[in-house]
Design a protein around this motif. Structure first.
Motif, PDB file in Angstrom:
ATOM      1  N   GLU A 108      -2.494  -8.693 -13.288  1.00 50.68           N
ATOM      2  CA  GLU A 108      -3.237  -9.833 -13.822  1.00 50.68           C
ATOM      3  C   GLU A 108      -2.353 -11.075 -13.810  1.00 50.68           C
ATOM      4  OE1 GLU A 108      -5.507  -9.263 -17.386  1.00 50.68           O
ATOM      5  OE2 GLU A 108      -5.414  -7.076 -17.176  1.00 50.68           O
ATOM      6  N   LYS A 109      -2.767 -12.078 -13.064  1.00 54.00           N
ATOM      7  CA  LYS A 109      -2.004 -13.311 -12.955  1.00 54.00           C
ATOM      8  C   LYS A 109      -2.457 -14.320 -14.014  1.00 54.00           C
ATOM      9  CE  LYS A 109      -0.203 -11.647  -9.160  1.00 54.00           C
ATOM     10  NZ  LYS A 109       1.177 -11.131  -9.114  1.00 54.00           N
ATOM     11  N   GLY A 110      -1.597 -15.261 -14.287  1.00 52.74           N
ATOM     12  CA  GLY A 110      -1.972 -16.361 -15.170  1.00 52.74           C
ATOM     13  C   GLY A 110      -1.454 -16.217 -16.587  1.00 52.74           C
ATOM     14  N   HIS A 111      -1.237 -17.359 -17.245  1.00 52.91           N
ATOM     15  CA  HIS A 111      -0.745 -17.393 -18.613  1.00 52.91           C
ATOM     16  C   HIS A 111      -1.783 -16.821 -19.582  1.00 52.91           C
ATOM     17  CE1 HIS A 111       2.010 -20.219 -16.708  1.00 52.91           C
ATOM     18  NE2 HIS A 111       2.781 -20.135 -17.770  1.00 52.91           N
ATOM     19  N   VAL A 112      -1.273 -16.232 -20.659  1.00 51.74           N
ATOM     20  CA  VAL A 112      -2.147 -15.703 -21.713  1.00 51.74           C
ATOM     21  C   VAL A 112      -1.591 -16.115 -23.068  1.00 51.74           C
ATOM     22  CG1 VAL A 112      -2.954 -13.726 -20.369  1.00 51.74           C
ATOM     23  CG2 VAL A 112      -0.909 -13.503 -21.785  1.00 51.74           C
ATOM     24  N   CYS A 113      -2.464 -16.170 -24.049  1.00 53.65           N
ATOM     25  CA  CYS A 113      -2.078 -16.511 -25.418  1.00 53.65           C
ATOM     26  C   CYS A 113      -2.061 -15.255 -26.256  1.00 53.65           C
ATOM     27  CB  CYS A 113      -3.049 -17.537 -25.998  1.00 53.65           C
ATOM     28  SG  CYS A 113      -2.674 -18.017 -27.711  1.00 53.65           S
ATOM     29  N   GLY A 114      -0.916 -14.940 -26.856  1.00 57.72           N
ATOM     30  CA  GLY A 114      -0.791 -13.760 -27.693  1.00 57.72           C
ATOM     31  C   GLY A 114      -1.154 -14.041 -29.133  1.00 57.72           C
ATOM     32  N   SER A 115      -1.364 -12.979 -29.904  1.00 64.84           N
ATOM     33  CA  SER A 115      -1.743 -13.127 -31.315  1.00 64.84           C
ATOM     34  C   SER A 115      -0.612 -13.685 -32.164  1.00 64.84           C
ATOM     35  CB  SER A 115      -2.200 -11.777 -31.875  1.00 64.84           C
ATOM     36  OG  SER A 115      -1.222 -10.775 -31.655  1.00 64.84           O
ATOM     37  N   ASP A 116       0.616 -13.792 -31.591  1.00 61.00           N
ATOM     38  CA  ASP A 116       1.733 -14.397 -32.308  1.00 61.00           C
ATOM     39  C   ASP A 116       1.797 -15.907 -32.106  1.00 61.00           C
ATOM     40  OD1 ASP A 116       2.349 -14.288 -29.646  1.00 61.00           O
ATOM     41  OD2 ASP A 116       4.405 -13.570 -29.919  1.00 61.00           O
ATOM     42  N   GLY A 117       0.836 -16.450 -31.330  1.00 64.27           N
ATOM     43  CA  GLY A 117       0.799 -17.889 -31.098  1.00 64.27           C
ATOM     44  C   GLY A 117       1.651 -18.366 -29.951  1.00 64.27           C
ATOM     45  N   TRP A 118       2.276 -17.433 -29.211  1.00 61.17           N
ATOM     46  CA  TRP A 118       3.120 -17.803 -28.082  1.00 61.17           C
ATOM     47  C   TRP A 118       2.361 -17.638 -26.769  1.00 61.17           C
ATOM     48  CZ3 TRP A 118       7.827 -20.102 -28.207  1.00 61.17           C
ATOM     49  CH2 TRP A 118       8.519 -20.092 -29.429  1.00 61.17           C
ATOM     50  N   THR A 119       2.711 -18.494 -25.809  1.00 55.79           N
ATOM     51  CA  THR A 119       2.126 -18.415 -24.477  1.00 55.79           C
ATOM     52  C   THR A 119       3.040 -17.595 -23.571  1.00 55.79           C
ATOM     53  OG1 THR A 119       1.024 -20.561 -24.706  1.00 55.79           O
ATOM     54  CG2 THR A 119       1.363 -19.736 -22.469  1.00 55.79           C
ATOM     55  N   TYR A 120       2.475 -16.609 -22.862  1.00 57.31           N
ATOM     56  CA  TYR A 120       3.244 -15.742 -21.975  1.00 57.31           C
ATOM     57  C   TYR A 120       2.811 -15.965 -20.530  1.00 57.31           C
ATOM     58  CZ  TYR A 120       4.584 -13.361 -26.271  1.00 57.31           C
ATOM     59  OH  TYR A 120       5.086 -13.074 -27.524  1.00 57.31           O
ATOM     60  N   LEU A 121       3.742 -15.706 -19.599  1.00 58.42           N
ATOM     61  CA  LEU A 121       3.449 -15.906 -18.180  1.00 58.42           C
ATOM     62  C   LEU A 121       2.307 -15.024 -17.706  1.00 58.42           C
ATOM     63  CD1 LEU A 121       7.031 -16.242 -16.637  1.00 58.42           C
ATOM     64  CD2 LEU A 121       5.329 -18.045 -16.936  1.00 58.42           C
ATOM     65  N   ASN A 122       2.204 -13.827 -18.282  1.00 59.55           N
ATOM     66  CA  ASN A 122       1.115 -12.908 -17.950  1.00 59.55           C
ATOM     67  C   ASN A 122       1.005 -11.855 -19.049  1.00 59.55           C
ATOM     68  OD1 ASN A 122       3.085 -10.783 -17.266  1.00 59.55           O
ATOM     69  ND2 ASN A 122       3.426 -11.961 -15.397  1.00 59.55           N
ATOM     70  N   VAL A 123      -0.030 -11.043 -18.974  1.00 57.93           N
ATOM     71  CA  VAL A 123      -0.282 -10.060 -20.015  1.00 57.93           C
ATOM     72  C   VAL A 123       0.790  -8.972 -20.022  1.00 57.93           C
ATOM     73  CG1 VAL A 123      -1.760  -8.595 -18.571  1.00 57.93           C
ATOM     74  CG2 VAL A 123      -2.133  -8.670 -21.056  1.00 57.93           C
ATOM     75  N   CYS A 124       1.411  -8.695 -18.876  1.00 55.76           N
ATOM     76  CA  CYS A 124       2.471  -7.680 -18.817  1.00 55.76           C
ATOM     77  C   CYS A 124       3.679  -8.102 -19.646  1.00 55.76           C
ATOM     78  CB  CYS A 124       2.884  -7.429 -17.369  1.00 55.76           C
ATOM     79  SG  CYS A 124       1.554  -6.817 -16.320  1.00 55.76           S
ATOM     80  N   GLN A 125       4.037  -9.375 -19.565  1.00 52.36           N
ATOM     81  CA  GLN A 125       5.179  -9.851 -20.341  1.00 52.36           C
ATOM     82  C   GLN A 125       4.869  -9.857 -21.830  1.00 52.36           C
ATOM     83  OE1 GLN A 125       7.259 -13.328 -19.084  1.00 52.36           O
ATOM     84  NE2 GLN A 125       7.508 -12.598 -16.991  1.00 52.36           N
ATOM     85  N   MET A 126       3.614 -10.098 -22.182  1.00 49.05           N
ATOM     86  CA  MET A 126       3.229 -10.032 -23.595  1.00 49.05           C
ATOM     87  C   MET A 126       3.393  -8.608 -24.124  1.00 49.05           C
ATOM     88  SD  MET A 126      -0.460 -10.893 -25.398  1.00 49.05           S
ATOM     89  CE  MET A 126      -1.154  -9.315 -24.881  1.00 49.05           C
ATOM     90  N   LYS A 127       2.949  -7.620 -23.339  1.00 44.98           N
ATOM     91  CA  LYS A 127       3.086  -6.224 -23.752  1.00 44.98           C
ATOM     92  C   LYS A 127       4.546  -5.802 -23.830  1.00 44.98           C
ATOM     93  CE  LYS A 127      -1.393  -4.731 -21.872  1.00 44.98           C
ATOM     94  NZ  LYS A 127      -2.063  -3.905 -20.833  1.00 44.98           N
ATOM     95  N   GLU A 128       5.350  -6.290 -22.889  1.00 46.80           N
ATOM     96  CA  GLU A 128       6.773  -5.959 -22.881  1.00 46.80           C
ATOM     97  C   GLU A 128       7.463  -6.523 -24.118  1.00 46.80           C
ATOM     98  OE1 GLU A 128      10.671  -6.681 -20.027  1.00 46.80           O
ATOM     99  OE2 GLU A 128       8.652  -6.805 -19.157  1.00 46.80           O
ATOM    100  N   THR A 129       7.097  -7.739 -24.503  1.00 46.61           N
ATOM    101  CA  THR A 129       7.664  -8.353 -25.708  1.00 46.61           C
ATOM    102  C   THR A 129       7.265  -7.571 -26.948  1.00 46.61           C
ATOM    103  OG1 THR A 129       7.631 -10.554 -24.693  1.00 46.61           O
ATOM    104  CG2 THR A 129       7.729 -10.457 -27.093  1.00 46.61           C
ATOM    105  N   ALA A 130       6.001  -7.175 -27.016  1.00 48.82           N
ATOM    106  CA  ALA A 130       5.530  -6.404 -28.172  1.00 48.82           C
ATOM    107  C   ALA A 130       6.290  -5.093 -28.301  1.00 48.82           C
ATOM    108  CB  ALA A 130       4.033  -6.139 -28.033  1.00 48.82           C
TER     109      ALA A 130
END
Length: 289
Positions: free
Chosen positions: A116-138
């Protein structure tokens, strides 16, 4: 048999070398070959190694018996089951070859890329490059993050680089800088305290420049004053606003009345006076240097 022993010795040495470099398990291809061998054999799940926290989730090993950590975004991987060396990509990732740069030749190694390409907004209020990076951070923070919306998080302006207080002599040039992040992108302006109009107005020795960046969803602006006058002294504000809010940061400009040449001459005269004195001259000389 002799060839097998030599091969296993080479693999063992490679494994030791990998450990000495502190490489992550996803890069220890030789270790995979050493542990799994050329064939799978019987599956004994009770012999499977324990799997700790996996930033990209868990995947089945090459034999479909045990679970192991999937490779994260940017790590090398095995495409289409053609080999069993680097391992498989984690959840939401695919194994693809990078497009080589013009000056680099040869067939590039495939790496894990987020589907999945494109920036996403996480529930922590931060913008991530993609959903994979959001999951990795979590996973790395041992918490749960949910996808709020696709695209950057909507936010009021945040000034992450404010202008600094400056002291300059008459006739000098000064530049105030200011960097702001927000989405939607903010509108930036400069004002001097005590004045209602935005700068530069019709003053020819003051100019303002604004551009996007350097970070994604950020704007940078500069206020430049050429040939300082005494009247330029004061407090200057970088003002940023969008539909969600407004933010400002202030900096003080002090205009010194002595010219640079006169200031240097005063320092030299003071230095000569101390040099003619008794024992304090050496200490003063060191302080001046």
């Amino acid at each position: 048999m002799k060839f097998n022993s030599i091969s296993k010795l080479c693999i063992w040495m490679s494994v030791c070398f990998s450990f000495s470099l502190g490489l992550p398990p996803q890069h220890r291809g030789w270790l995979r070959l050493w542990e799994e061998g050329d064939s799978c054999g019987e599956c004994n799940k009770h012999l499977c190694p324990l799997v700790s926290v996996c930033p990209a989730g868990r995947v089945q090993d090459a034999c479909g018996c045990c679970e192991q950590c999937g490779n994260v975004e940017g790590q090398q991987c095995d495409p289409d089951g053609a080999q069993k060396f680097y391992g498989s990509c984690g959840e939401g990732l695919v194994c693809q070859k990078k497009i080589p740069k013009m000056r680099h030749r040869g067939d590039p190694e495939p790496i894990c890329v987020c589907e999945e390409k494109g920036h996403v907004c996480g529930s922590d209020g931060w913008t991530y490059l993609n959903v994979c990076q959001m999951k990795e951070t979590a996973s790395s923070l041992n918490t749960t993050l949910k996808l709020v919306e696709r695209g950057p998080c909507h936010s009021a302006p945040h000034i992450f680089k404010a202008p600094r207080n400056l002291s300059k002599y008459i006739g000098s040039d000064v530049v105030f800088g200011c960097e702001v992040s927000a989405y939607p992108l903010p509108y930036l302006s400069w004002r001097k305290k005590g004045h209602d109009n935005s700068l530069p107005g019709d003053d020819p020795h003051i100019s303002v420049q604004t551009r996007g960046g350097p970070q994604r969803y950020s704007v940078s602006t500069w206020l430049q004053i050429l040939g300082l006058h005494v009247s330029d002294a004061g407090i200057y504000s970088c003002i940023s606003h969008n539909a969600l809010g407004e933010m400002f940061a202030e900096a003080k400009l002090t205009v010194l009345k002595h010219g640079i040449k006169e200031h240097v001459e005063e320092e030299l005269e003071h230095f000569d006076y101390l040099k003619e004195g008794s024992g304090d001259g050496q200490v003063a000389t060191e302080n001046l240097l």
